[in-house]
Every structure is written in structure tokens, then in C-alpha cells.
Enzyme design. Structure first.
Site, PDB file in Angstrom:
ATOM      1  CE1 TYR A 123      -4.163  -1.860   0.442  1.00  0.00           C
ATOM      2  CE2 TYR A 123      -2.731  -3.320   1.695  1.00  0.00           C
ATOM      3  CZ  TYR A 123      -3.922  -3.087   1.035  1.00  0.00           C
ATOM      4  OH  TYR A 123      -4.872  -4.073   0.960  1.00  0.00           O
ATOM      5  CG  ASN A 146     -10.547  -1.546  -8.696  1.00  0.00           C
ATOM      6  OD1 ASN A 146     -11.072  -1.055  -9.690  1.00  0.00           O
ATOM      7  ND2 ASN A 146      -9.643  -2.513  -8.753  1.00  0.00           N
ATOM      8  CB  CYS A 154      -7.325  -3.699  -6.163  1.00  0.00           C
ATOM      9  SG  CYS A 154      -8.822  -4.617  -6.491  1.00  0.00           S
ATOM     10  CG  HIS A 155      -5.299  -9.379  -7.891  1.00  0.00           C
ATOM     11  ND1 HIS A 155      -5.938  -8.746  -8.947  1.00  0.00           N
ATOM     12  CD2 HIS A 155      -4.238 -10.043  -8.421  1.00  0.00           C
ATOM     13  CE1 HIS A 155      -5.280  -9.033 -10.081  1.00  0.00           C
ATOM     14  NE2 HIS A 155      -4.246  -9.798  -9.782  1.00  0.00           N
ATOM     15  CD  GLU A 181      -1.558 -11.426 -11.414  1.00  0.00           C
ATOM     16  OE1 GLU A 181      -0.527 -10.784 -11.098  1.00  0.00           O
ATOM     17  OE2 GLU A 181      -2.662 -10.884 -11.574  1.00  0.00           O
TER      18      GLU A 181
END
Length: 188
Positions: A123, A146, A154-155, A181
């Protein structure tokens, strides 16, 4: 109800449901752009056969405006052939939060443009990137609001401690997306 900029008349909102490896993802938008992506709430992580589910539109395919077609194609690529997401157009956005100038919008655009597939950012790091190093809490607020998760990733925003932190789709979904990912990036 989303009002378009010209004269404030409501736009013709269309809805599409995409069957994905993580469940049904609801997408809404109009000719101008995407309004929202609603994620399923997961109580169990998909594994094995479930996670290889193809990503297909299962509701609303009849008359999809171009931004919804682009969104469906982008999400299909994200889940099935992540290496190709970089070559696909990101659909236009048509959500009030992404149209007015604000720190939230700045944070979301920074996240979209600067934090790549398979990366994570804290963050605080994201606050730095967006131009206000002391706004880590505000970044958290931006992530909560979001309207276009996964595309605006945002993940990928985690706590400085390395803990994944909260997520609109739930903790399990955030973990699944991050590990998806990581695995896909290792394959490349």
C-alpha cells in the site's frame, strides 16, 4: 444507474456473466465503457479440474457492446493465456469514480499502468508511485472502491509485512489470483 457525460442521460447498461475458473464474474457496462466487474465470493479455492475451466460468457452474449466484448476477451486471456493480456486492448471505463479527478483515480490508474502481471506492491509503495508517500491508508480506500477488479489489479496490493491483506472478492480469491499470476509468470 450511471449517467453519461452528455446531458446526463442514463446509458443503456448491459450485463454479461462470465464463467471463469474462480466462479461467475458479473460484468456491466455500456457502449461508452465498463461500469463494473463483480467478483464471486469464494469459500473454497478451486483446484485441479475446476481451475482449468475455460473462461466463457454464459449469460448476456446476445448484444454485447464493444467494451464488454473487450472485457470478456481480456479476462479470458487473463485466466487462460496470461502472456497475451499485454497485447489486448484494455476496455474503456465508464464509471464516475474513474472519470472525476481524485487521488483514488490517480491510484487506480497508477496501479493499472505500473504494477505488472505477477508483481505485488505494498500500500505504501503504491502511495509513493501515485505521488503521496504518506497516503497508504487512502490507497486502501481506493482499493476498496475499485469498480474494475482484476483488470485494475487491486489484488496485487499487499501489506508491507507480506501479508495479503483484504480483498473485495475475499481472502481466498486474492490468494488464488496472486498464485495464478506467480505460476503463470514462472511458466513464461
Amino acid at each position: 444507474q450511471v449517467n453519461s457525460k452528455q446531458g446526463g442521460s442514463p446509458c443503456k447498461e448491459k450485463h454479461v456473466v462470465l464463467l471463469s475458473p474462480v466462479g461467475k464474474i458479473k460484468i456491466s457496462g455500456c457502449e461508452t465503457g465498463l461500469h463494473e466487474i463483480k467478483l464471486p465470493q469464494m469459500s473454497v479455492l478451486p483446484s485441479g479440474a475446476e481451475s482449468s475451466v475455460a473462461c466463457e460468457v454464459c449469460e448476456g452474449a446476445e448484444e454485447m457492446p464493444e467494451p464488454l466484448q473487450q472485457c470478456a476477451a481480456w479476462l479470458r486471456a487473463y485466466f487462460c493465456e496470461p502472456a497475451t493480456t499485454g497485447t489486448l486492448p484494455v476496455p474503456a471505463f465508464h464509471h464516475p469514480l474513474l472519470q472525476r479527478d481524485s487521488f483514488t483515480r490517480q491510484v487506480l490508474w497508477t496501479l493499472l499502468n505500473d504494477v505488472k502481471f505477477g508483481e505485488a506492491v505494498s500500500y505504501k509503495q503504491l502511495a509513493d508511485l501515485a505521488g503521496n508517500s504518506r497516503a497508504a491508508r487512502a490507497v486502501g480506500g481506493a482499493m476498496r472502491s475499485n469498480p474494475i477488479p482484476i483488470i485494475i489489479p487491486c489484488h496485487r496490493v499487499i501489506r508491507s509485512s507480506g501479508d495479503t491483506g483484504n480483498y473485495g472478492g475475499g481472502h481466498l480469491l486474492k490468494e488464488w489470483l496472486l498464485s495464478h499470476e506467480k505460476l503463470q509468470k514462472e511458466k513464461l
